[in-house]
Design a protein around this motif. Structure first.
Motif, PDB file in Angstrom:
ATOM      1  N   GLU A  88       0.691  38.505 -16.922  1.00 30.03           N
ATOM      2  CA  GLU A  88       2.329  38.644 -15.846  1.00 30.03           C
ATOM      3  C   GLU A  88       1.215  39.426 -14.907  1.00 30.03           C
ATOM      4  O   GLU A  88       1.375  38.956 -13.426  1.00 30.03           O
ATOM      5  N   ASN A  89      -0.406  39.733 -15.144  1.00 30.67           N
ATOM      6  CA  ASN A  89      -0.867  40.334 -14.309  1.00 30.67           C
ATOM      7  C   ASN A  89      -2.001  40.649 -14.403  1.00 30.67           C
ATOM      8  O   ASN A  89      -2.818  40.778 -14.902  1.00 30.67           O
ATOM      9  N   PRO A  90      -3.228  39.517 -14.428  1.00 27.87           N
ATOM     10  CA  PRO A  90      -4.409  39.211 -14.912  1.00 27.87           C
ATOM     11  C   PRO A  90      -5.193  39.855 -14.077  1.00 27.87           C
ATOM     12  O   PRO A  90      -5.090  39.622 -12.735  1.00 27.87           O
ATOM     13  N   LEU A  91      -6.769  40.456 -14.758  1.00 28.87           N
ATOM     14  CA  LEU A  91      -7.318  41.001 -14.343  1.00 28.87           C
ATOM     15  C   LEU A  91      -8.348  40.424 -12.893  1.00 28.87           C
ATOM     16  O   LEU A  91      -8.664  38.554 -13.618  1.00 28.87           O
ATOM     17  N   PRO A  92      -8.513  40.809 -11.450  1.00 27.27           N
ATOM     18  CA  PRO A  92      -9.153  39.607 -10.805  1.00 27.27           C
ATOM     19  C   PRO A  92     -11.024  39.109 -11.545  1.00 27.27           C
ATOM     20  O   PRO A  92     -11.514  40.231 -12.634  1.00 27.27           O
ATOM     21  N   VAL A  93     -11.378  37.689 -11.948  1.00 30.29           N
ATOM     22  CA  VAL A  93     -12.740  37.401 -12.578  1.00 30.29           C
ATOM     23  C   VAL A  93     -13.814  39.208 -11.954  1.00 30.29           C
ATOM     24  O   VAL A  93     -14.511  39.159 -12.801  1.00 30.29           O
ATOM     25  N   GLU A  94     -13.661  39.216 -11.435  1.00 29.82           N
ATOM     26  CA  GLU A  94     -14.714  40.387 -10.874  1.00 29.82           C
ATOM     27  C   GLU A  94     -14.933  41.432 -11.014  1.00 29.82           C
ATOM     28  O   GLU A  94     -15.445  41.697 -11.324  1.00 29.82           O
ATOM     29  N   ARG A  95     -13.900  41.850 -12.062  1.00 26.13           N
ATOM     30  CA  ARG A  95     -13.680  43.212 -12.264  1.00 26.13           C
ATOM     31  C   ARG A  95     -13.802  42.928 -14.000  1.00 26.13           C
ATOM     32  O   ARG A  95     -13.892  44.067 -14.718  1.00 26.13           O
ATOM     33  N   GLY A  96     -13.333  41.916 -14.303  1.00 22.97           N
ATOM     34  CA  GLY A  96     -13.625  41.548 -15.601  1.00 22.97           C
ATOM     35  C   GLY A  96     -14.567  41.691 -16.671  1.00 22.97           C
ATOM     36  O   GLY A  96     -15.726  41.925 -16.061  1.00 22.97           O
ATOM     37  N   PRO A  97     -14.738  41.192 -17.828  1.00 25.54           N
ATOM     38  CA  PRO A  97     -16.173  41.401 -18.318  1.00 25.54           C
ATOM     39  C   PRO A  97     -17.140  40.187 -18.580  1.00 25.54           C
ATOM     40  O   PRO A  97     -18.443  40.185 -18.712  1.00 25.54           O
ATOM     41  N   ALA A  98     -16.588  39.181 -18.212  1.00 29.56           N
ATOM     42  CA  ALA A  98     -17.609  37.824 -18.022  1.00 29.56           C
ATOM     43  C   ALA A  98     -18.594  38.186 -16.939  1.00 29.56           C
ATOM     44  O   ALA A  98     -18.673  38.785 -16.081  1.00 29.56           O
ATOM     45  N   GLY A  99     -19.480  38.072 -17.645  1.00 29.15           N
ATOM     46  CA  GLY A  99     -21.154  38.546 -17.355  1.00 29.15           C
ATOM     47  C   GLY A  99     -21.552  39.793 -17.493  1.00 29.15           C
ATOM     48  O   GLY A  99     -22.774  40.012 -16.900  1.00 29.15           O
ATOM     49  N   ARG A 100     -20.883  40.299 -17.610  1.00 32.73           N
ATOM     50  CA  ARG A 100     -21.635  41.743 -18.620  1.00 32.73           C
ATOM     51  C   ARG A 100     -21.636  41.710 -19.944  1.00 32.73           C
ATOM     52  O   ARG A 100     -22.349  42.858 -20.331  1.00 32.73           O
ATOM     53  N   THR A 101     -20.044  41.605 -20.364  1.00 31.31           N
ATOM     54  CA  THR A 101     -20.052  41.694 -22.039  1.00 31.31           C
ATOM     55  C   THR A 101     -19.773  40.565 -22.647  1.00 31.31           C
ATOM     56  O   THR A 101     -19.469  39.649 -23.122  1.00 31.31           O
TER      57      THR A 101
END
Length: 117
Positions: A88-101
């Motif tokens: 219901e409250n997804p993280l904005p892609v730019e704040r998430g772990p994709a590309g970092r973790t």
């Protein structure tokens, strides 16, 4: 108690300084905004444990980890609510772990603590 245990490396091209800044200034606060998550423990991996024979214990050849993280929930219902909250409250892609973790494993566990008490 229910706990997620996850092991990961930092993605290529991300420096440890950049990663740590994002992890503690952005990602951890975003996760803890979800009231169903009780706490997070970030374990920075220093080295594998060596047995007396010199063999590395319990770490398959070639596996490395930057951190092993633990995310704690009161029970299965709290974990289900945690997942629903992020739907219901997804993280904005730019704040998430994709590309970092770079996740190596991500498990849901039931914990039993053993203490001297």
């Amino acid at each position: 108690m229910i706990k997620n245990i996850l092991g990961y490396e930092i993605e290529d091209g991300v420096s440890p300084v950049e990663y740590e800044r994002w992890l503690f200034e952005v990602h951890a606060p975003d996760l803890l905004a979800n009231q169903y998550l009780d706490k997070i423990v970030f374990n920075k991996v220093l080295r594998p444990v060596r047995q007396a024979s010199g063999n590395t214990a319990a770490v398959p050849e070639g596996y490395t980890f930057y951190r092993i993280a633990e995310m704690y929930y009161a029970d299965e219902e709290a974990y289900a609510n945690y997942l629903r909250w992020f739907e219901e409250n997804p993280l904005p892609v730019e704040r998430g772990p994709a590309g970092r973790t770079k996740f190596k494993f991500y498990l849901v566990t039931e914990s039993t603590e053993v203490t001297r008490e």
